[in-house]
Design an enzyme around this catalytic site. Structure first.
Site, short mmCIF file in Angstrom:
data_model
loop_
_atom_site.label_atom_id
_atom_site.label_comp_id
_atom_site.label_asym_id
_atom_site.label_seq_id
_atom_site.Cartn_x
_atom_site.Cartn_y
_atom_site.Cartn_z
N TRP A 191 -69.36 29.41 16.47
CA TRP A 191 -69.58 29.75 17.88
C TRP A 191 -70.93 29.22 18.38
CZ3 TRP A 191 -68.24 33.06 13.97
CH2 TRP A 191 -69.28 33.75 13.35
N GLU A 233 -68.89 37.55 19.98
CA GLU A 233 -69.66 38.80 20.04
C GLU A 233 -68.75 40.01 19.80
OE1 GLU A 233 -72.68 39.46 19.87
OE2 GLU A 233 -73.40 37.41 20.07
N LEU A 264 -59.07 42.56 10.80
CA LEU A 264 -60.45 42.64 11.28
C LEU A 264 -60.88 44.07 11.57
CD1 LEU A 264 -61.59 39.93 13.88
CD2 LEU A 264 -62.60 40.53 11.68
N TYR A 285 -60.91 47.86 13.85
CA TYR A 285 -61.28 48.28 15.22
C TYR A 285 -60.40 47.55 16.24
CZ TYR A 285 -65.45 50.55 13.33
OH TYR A 285 -66.32 51.37 12.64
N TYR A 340 -75.25 46.26 24.47
CA TYR A 340 -75.61 45.19 23.55
C TYR A 340 -74.85 43.91 23.87
CZ TYR A 340 -75.16 41.84 19.95
OH TYR A 340 -75.13 40.62 19.34
N ASP A 354 -79.11 45.23 18.68
CA ASP A 354 -78.05 45.49 17.71
C ASP A 354 -78.67 46.10 16.45
OD1 ASP A 354 -79.36 43.29 16.62
OD2 ASP A 354 -77.56 42.69 15.55
N GLU A 412 -80.81 35.61 19.05
CA GLU A 412 -80.14 35.12 17.85
C GLU A 412 -81.12 34.99 16.68
OE1 GLU A 412 -76.27 32.68 18.19
OE2 GLU A 412 -77.78 31.56 19.33
N CYS A 469 -85.31 40.20 7.03
CA CYS A 469 -85.64 41.61 7.26
C CYS A 469 -84.40 42.46 7.00
CB CYS A 469 -86.15 41.81 8.69
SG CYS A 469 -86.99 43.39 8.93
N CYS A 509 -91.19 36.15 5.51
CA CYS A 509 -90.99 36.52 6.91
C CYS A 509 -92.06 35.87 7.79
CB CYS A 509 -91.04 38.03 7.07
SG CYS A 509 -90.86 38.57 8.79
N CYS A 567 -96.28 42.86 12.05
CA CYS A 567 -95.43 43.97 11.59
C CYS A 567 -96.29 45.15 11.12
CB CYS A 567 -94.53 43.49 10.46
SG CYS A 567 -93.38 44.74 9.87
#
Length: 354
Positions: free
Chosen positions: A18, A31, A74, A76, A114, A132, A176, A186, A196, A202
DNA sequence: CAGACGTGGTA
DNA sequence: TTACCAAGTCT
């Protein structure tokens, strides 16, 4: 932080289906598929979906059973029904064009705060925040948030961070980038702070609290149900045996999918008594219970089941759908056409091997 | 706002 | 085997 993160993304961005040929439609489908679902799981479904439903019009013109069949496995399933329903709505009332305004998107079924932010930023380049699971975890750590996750107070803080820290020039890449960072660096357990790009920003890294951020809320144990199902077989002259399938109600668990009839075994009954009761309630008939047809264990989100299946013959009147929307008699080689959940698919596979 | 809503992978 | 997770939404 935005610059360091985007520099890292430019070097480490994953090549995903995608992410090539970006269109609002492809972004939308990806999404929705990615909600609560791993990237590796989604990839083959996404590719198959785009073959079958290359655009909004193709999705709108298909029938729901075809859509559900493409979605089978998949989970749901309301997501697939919402996609189909929304495609029809967009075709009929929005000139077939996916809306770019996240407020408008959020009115469509299956698109919450979201997903609206993700599609707007990633699909349209609009500076919209997205929060998210990955981004929650990252901001809980960079901000060293000690509030328990998923409380309204914590949500308010995290959404504010998502709004304020968003890169206005590259909002889609920024969102993204956080999700890729959350996936690869993370991570929930064993985060790779050594590689990171934003440890200097942080607070949890500085305070040595990464391992206890985010603060998880206690989960309650889930029930385990004993369930029975009937594989009702009908023999016909010069024809293959047929098996009875029932279509589940539209709302609720596995909505609109097909199953072998059955249900929960009550505390005071045997498996056989349960089956006779369920068959009477669901199909208004009685059966002769033959041999066991396998035991199946399966974990859903909020409960667990052990299902015992039995081969059965009808010995009462012609079954009619009472609780189910419809019934069908399928030959073994027709079972694949009916969208089903995992357990019923396993039973189907065993039938095909008879 | 807690609970419903799937499945497959990993520790 | 159990627990918990993985790009949430709806009621």
């Amino acid at each position: 932080m935005q610059k360091d993160l985007l520099d890292w993304f430019d070097q480490n961005k994953r090549l995903l289906p995608w992410r090539v040929e970006r269109t609002p439609y492809r972004t939308w489908i990806s999404e929705i598929m990615l909600q609560q679902t791993r990237v590796e799981t989604v990839i083959p479904y996404f590719l198959r979906w785009m073959e079958k439903f290359p655009d909004i019009a193709a999705l709108a013109e298909s029938d729901e059973q075809t859509v559900l069949k493409c979605w089978e496995g998949l989970g749901y399933y309301h997501r697939a029904r919402s996609l189909h329903h929304t495609a029809i709505t967009i075709n009929q009332t929005m000139d077939g064009i996916f809306p770019s305004d996240p407020k408008v998107m959020q009115k469509l079924p299956g698109i919450g705060r979201y997903t609206a932010g993700a599609i707007a930023s990633i699909g349209f380049g609009i500076p919209a925040a997205a929060l998210d699971g990955n981004i929650r975890r990252i901001y809980s750590r960079t901000g060293d948030i000690s509030l328990p996750q998923r409380t309204s107070e914590c949500e308010k803080i995290l959404w504010n961070m998502a709004e304020e820290l968003l890169d206005p020039d590259r909002p889609g890449d920024y969102n993204e980038a956080l999700m890729d960072l959350g996936n690869a660096v993370c991570t929930s357990t064993n985060p790779h702070c050594e590689s990171c790009p934003i440890t200097s920003f942080c607070l949890a890294y500085r305070n040595h609290t990464v391992a206890i951020r985010p603060v998880q809320t206690a989960v309650k144990s889930i029930p385990h149900y004993q369930v029975a199902a009937a594989v009702i077989r009908k023999a016909e002259d010069n024809q293959p045996d047929r098996y009875l399938l029932a279509q589940r109600p539209a709302k609720g668990l596995l909505g609109n999918l097909w199953e072998f009839p059955g249900g929960k075994i009550e505390a005071d009954e045997t498996v056989q008594e349960c089956l006779q009761r369920e068959i009477r309630e669901e199909l208004d008939t009685t059966v002769t219970i033959r041999e066991p047809f396998g035991t199946y264990r399966h974990a859903y989100t909020h409960f667990r089941v052990t299902l015992q299946a039995f081969l059965c013959d009808i010995n009462g009147q012609i079954p009619r759908p009472v609780e189910a929307q419809a019934i069908a008699w399928a030959a073994a080689d027709e079972l694949d056409r009916f969208p089903m959940g995992k357990i019923d698919r396993l039973i189907s596979e065993r039938i095909k091997n008879i």
